[in-house]
Design a protein around this motif. Structure first.
Motif, PDB file in Angstrom:
ATOM      1  N   VAL A 188      33.989  -5.740  40.481  1.00 63.33           N
ATOM      2  CA  VAL A 188      33.243  -5.414  39.261  1.00 63.33           C
ATOM      3  C   VAL A 188      32.850  -6.688  38.508  1.00 63.33           C
ATOM      4  O   VAL A 188      33.654  -7.607  38.349  1.00 63.33           O
ATOM      5  CB  VAL A 188      34.077  -4.481  38.352  1.00 63.33           C
ATOM      6  N   GLU A 189      31.601  -6.715  38.076  1.00 64.31           N
ATOM      7  CA  GLU A 189      31.086  -7.795  37.226  1.00 64.31           C
ATOM      8  C   GLU A 189      30.512  -7.161  35.969  1.00 64.31           C
ATOM      9  O   GLU A 189      29.959  -6.055  36.012  1.00 64.31           O
ATOM     10  CB  GLU A 189      29.943  -8.562  37.923  1.00 64.31           C
ATOM     11  N   LYS A 190      30.649  -7.859  34.847  1.00 64.27           N
ATOM     12  CA  LYS A 190      30.011  -7.405  33.616  1.00 64.27           C
ATOM     13  C   LYS A 190      29.313  -8.571  32.948  1.00 64.27           C
ATOM     14  O   LYS A 190      29.894  -9.649  32.776  1.00 64.27           O
ATOM     15  CB  LYS A 190      31.066  -6.826  32.657  1.00 64.27           C
ATOM     16  N   TYR A 191      28.041  -8.363  32.632  1.00 59.76           N
ATOM     17  CA  TYR A 191      27.271  -9.362  31.895  1.00 59.76           C
ATOM     18  C   TYR A 191      26.849  -8.769  30.562  1.00 59.76           C
ATOM     19  O   TYR A 191      26.437  -7.612  30.498  1.00 59.76           O
ATOM     20  CB  TYR A 191      26.004  -9.756  32.673  1.00 59.76           C
ATOM     21  N   TYR A 192      26.975  -9.567  29.519  1.00 59.74           N
ATOM     22  CA  TYR A 192      26.296  -9.257  28.252  1.00 59.74           C
ATOM     23  C   TYR A 192      25.134 -10.235  28.194  1.00 59.74           C
ATOM     24  O   TYR A 192      25.344 -11.405  27.869  1.00 59.74           O
ATOM     25  CB  TYR A 192      27.220  -9.488  27.050  1.00 59.74           C
ATOM     26  N   GLY A 193      23.946  -9.796  28.533  1.00 59.62           N
ATOM     27  CA  GLY A 193      22.843 -10.753  28.651  1.00 59.62           C
ATOM     28  C   GLY A 193      23.199 -11.766  29.726  1.00 59.62           C
ATOM     29  O   GLY A 193      23.514 -11.402  30.859  1.00 59.62           O
ATOM     30  N   ASP A 194      23.197 -13.053  29.358  1.00 58.97           N
ATOM     31  CA  ASP A 194      23.534 -14.105  30.321  1.00 58.97           C
ATOM     32  C   ASP A 194      25.032 -14.355  30.407  1.00 58.97           C
ATOM     33  O   ASP A 194      25.488 -15.098  31.271  1.00 58.97           O
ATOM     34  CB  ASP A 194      22.880 -15.442  29.904  1.00 58.97           C
ATOM     35  N   PHE A 195      25.755 -13.782  29.469  1.00 58.88           N
ATOM     36  CA  PHE A 195      27.193 -14.095  29.388  1.00 58.88           C
ATOM     37  C   PHE A 195      27.992 -13.266  30.387  1.00 58.88           C
ATOM     38  O   PHE A 195      27.921 -12.035  30.392  1.00 58.88           O
ATOM     39  CB  PHE A 195      27.687 -13.856  27.953  1.00 58.88           C
ATOM     40  N   HIS A 196      28.754 -13.948  31.239  1.00 61.56           N
ATOM     41  CA  HIS A 196      29.507 -13.296  32.304  1.00 61.56           C
ATOM     42  C   HIS A 196      30.897 -12.912  31.772  1.00 61.56           C
ATOM     43  O   HIS A 196      31.797 -13.746  31.725  1.00 61.56           O
ATOM     44  CB  HIS A 196      29.628 -14.285  33.482  1.00 61.56           C
ATOM     45  N   ALA A 197      31.056 -11.676  31.345  1.00 64.20           N
ATOM     46  CA  ALA A 197      32.265 -11.274  30.614  1.00 64.20           C
ATOM     47  C   ALA A 197      33.395 -10.796  31.523  1.00 64.20           C
ATOM     48  O   ALA A 197      34.566 -10.952  31.194  1.00 64.20           O
ATOM     49  CB  ALA A 197      31.914 -10.186  29.602  1.00 64.20           C
ATOM     50  N   LEU A 198      33.044 -10.189  32.672  1.00 65.16           N
ATOM     51  CA  LEU A 198      34.062  -9.809  33.660  1.00 65.16           C
ATOM     52  C   LEU A 198      33.642 -10.363  35.009  1.00 65.16           C
ATOM     53  O   LEU A 198      32.503 -10.154  35.444  1.00 65.16           O
ATOM     54  CB  LEU A 198      34.223  -8.284  33.766  1.00 65.16           C
ATOM     55  N   LYS A 199      34.555 -11.070  35.680  1.00 63.02           N
ATOM     56  CA  LYS A 199      34.223 -11.771  36.925  1.00 63.02           C
ATOM     57  C   LYS A 199      35.030 -11.220  38.092  1.00 63.02           C
ATOM     58  O   LYS A 199      36.260 -11.300  38.083  1.00 63.02           O
ATOM     59  CB  LYS A 199      34.508 -13.269  36.755  1.00 63.02           C
ATOM     60  N   HIS A 200      34.313 -10.673  39.051  1.00 61.76           N
ATOM     61  CA  HIS A 200      34.890 -10.109  40.286  1.00 61.76           C
ATOM     62  C   HIS A 200      36.280  -9.494  40.077  1.00 61.76           C
ATOM     63  O   HIS A 200      37.282 -10.005  40.553  1.00 61.76           O
ATOM     64  CB  HIS A 200      34.883 -11.116  41.448  1.00 61.76           C
ATOM     65  N   ILE A 201      36.267  -8.389  39.375  1.00 61.47           N
ATOM     66  CA  ILE A 201      37.520  -7.673  39.095  1.00 61.47           C
ATOM     67  C   ILE A 201      37.810  -6.705  40.236  1.00 61.47           C
ATOM     68  O   ILE A 201      36.978  -5.850  40.569  1.00 61.47           O
ATOM     69  CB  ILE A 201      37.407  -6.879  37.766  1.00 61.47           C
ATOM     70  N   ASN A 202      38.990  -6.850  40.819  1.00 62.83           N
ATOM     71  CA  ASN A 202      39.501  -5.905  41.820  1.00 62.83           C
ATOM     72  C   ASN A 202      40.888  -5.458  41.374  1.00 62.83           C
ATOM     73  O   ASN A 202      41.802  -6.278  41.294  1.00 62.83           O
ATOM     74  CB  ASN A 202      39.577  -6.560  43.201  1.00 62.83           C
ATOM     75  N   LEU A 203      41.004  -4.196  41.052  1.00 63.54           N
ATOM     76  CA  LEU A 203      42.265  -3.690  40.496  1.00 63.54           C
ATOM     77  C   LEU A 203      42.418  -2.239  40.890  1.00 63.54           C
ATOM     78  O   LEU A 203      41.433  -1.498  40.876  1.00 63.54           O
ATOM     79  CB  LEU A 203      42.181  -3.641  38.974  1.00 63.54           C
ATOM     80  N   THR A 204      43.621  -1.835  41.197  1.00 66.48           N
ATOM     81  CA  THR A 204      43.898  -0.408  41.334  1.00 66.48           C
ATOM     82  C   THR A 204      45.092  -0.074  40.446  1.00 66.48           C
ATOM     83  O   THR A 204      46.129  -0.739  40.531  1.00 66.48           O
ATOM     84  CB  THR A 204      44.219  -0.036  42.794  1.00 66.48           C
ATOM     85  N   ILE A 205      44.911   0.891  39.597  1.00 68.38           N
ATOM     86  CA  ILE A 205      46.006   1.343  38.736  1.00 68.38           C
ATOM     87  C   ILE A 205      46.362   2.761  39.156  1.00 68.38           C
ATOM     88  O   ILE A 205      45.492   3.643  39.213  1.00 68.38           O
ATOM     89  CB  ILE A 205      45.593   1.268  37.254  1.00 68.38           C
TER      90      ILE A 205
END
Ligand code: ADP
Ligand code: ADP
Length: 229
Positions: free
Chosen positions: A9-26
């Protein structure tokens, strides 16, 4: 059984990279505490888990529903995965009992007597049965937060997310709220908690996630985490 799965998972706010290659299982029944500096993406990660924030790339599966799938009913996900915020947002013109019982009546279509009975049970759990007829303005911040937790539980969620639930409270109120969260955890609720309360993390969480700069830097069971030099 997994409750929440992040795949690349990646999350961008505009150009800002807020979450970087998230791999998680809960998994169901886990109590996960997320820590990390301000601005590291904790809230963004948490809010994506019930669709309050959208993700930019990757795949996010919550309670077996792919959040990107158009057929997924996001309102259902929000009912199944409740959220407790830093600020409690109780309805000021409703009593404590109404605050806890109204959504089950309106959304879950419970009848009034049933929803109020359940609400009283939950107010007992959070230690506020004697405040059922009070209005939020008559409560302390800690009491309001305990009502907010009861209100979330009234929707019978599969999991509960907590976004810095004690950060807005006076220090003397924090213990009571953490005690309630501890009880909820002991009842087997799946909980994901963003908090600075390391005592709670150590005592109640089975797992700790440390974020910095949009990345998950550590993801460990609590014992190993606190055993680190
Ligand atoms: P944390 O909860 O760890 O403090 P957040 O997830 O709130 O971090 O924020 C991570 C970063 O993303 C911060 O730099 C924040 O300013 C930025 N951010 C959060 N929400 C938005 C938004 N809606 N638009 C733009 N940037 C945002
Ligand atoms: P919190 O106290 O929960 O960390 P913030 O002050 O970080 O809240 O953010 C409050 C709101 O503003 C959130 O909806 C967040 O998404 C948004 N926000 C945060 N940072 C930014 C930003 N840099 N640009 C735009 N919106 C932002």
């Amino acid at each position: 059984m997994s409750m929440i799965e992040f795949h690349d998972v990646e999350k961008y706010y505009g150009d800002f990279h807020a979450l970087k290659h998230i791999n998680l299982t809960i998994d169901k029944g886990e109590v996960v505490v997320i820590i990390g500096p301000s601005g590291s993406g904790k809230s963004t990660l948490l809010r994506s888990m019930n669709g309050l924030n959208t993700i930019s790339e990757g795949k996010l599966v919550v309670n077996n529903f792919d959040l990107a799938d158009k057929k997924t009913d996001i309102n259902k996900i929000r009912r199944e995965v409740g959220m407790v915020f830093q600020h409690f947002n109780l309805y000021a013109n409703k009593t404590v009992l109404q605050n806890v019982s109204l959504a089950p009546q309106l959304v879950l279509k419970e009848d009034k007597a049933q929803s109020e009975k359940e609400a009283m049970d939950l107010l007992n759990l959070v230690g506020l049965a004697d405040k059922a007829q009070s209005y939020p303005s008559m409560l302390s911040g800690g009491q309001e937060q305990r009502v907010a937790i009861a209100r979330s539980l009234a929707m019978k969620p599969q999991a509960l997310l907590f976004d810095e639930p004690t950060s807005a409270l006076d220090p003397e109120m924090i213990g009571d709220v953490l005690d309630v969260m501890k009880k909820v955890a002991a009842d087997g609720m799946t909980m994901i908690v963003v908090t600075h309360e390391m005592g709670f993390a150590k005592e109640v969480a089975n797992r700790l996630i440390f974020m910095a700069d949009g990345e998950v830097l550590e993801d460990d069971d609590t014992k190993s985490f606190f055993a680190h030099p």
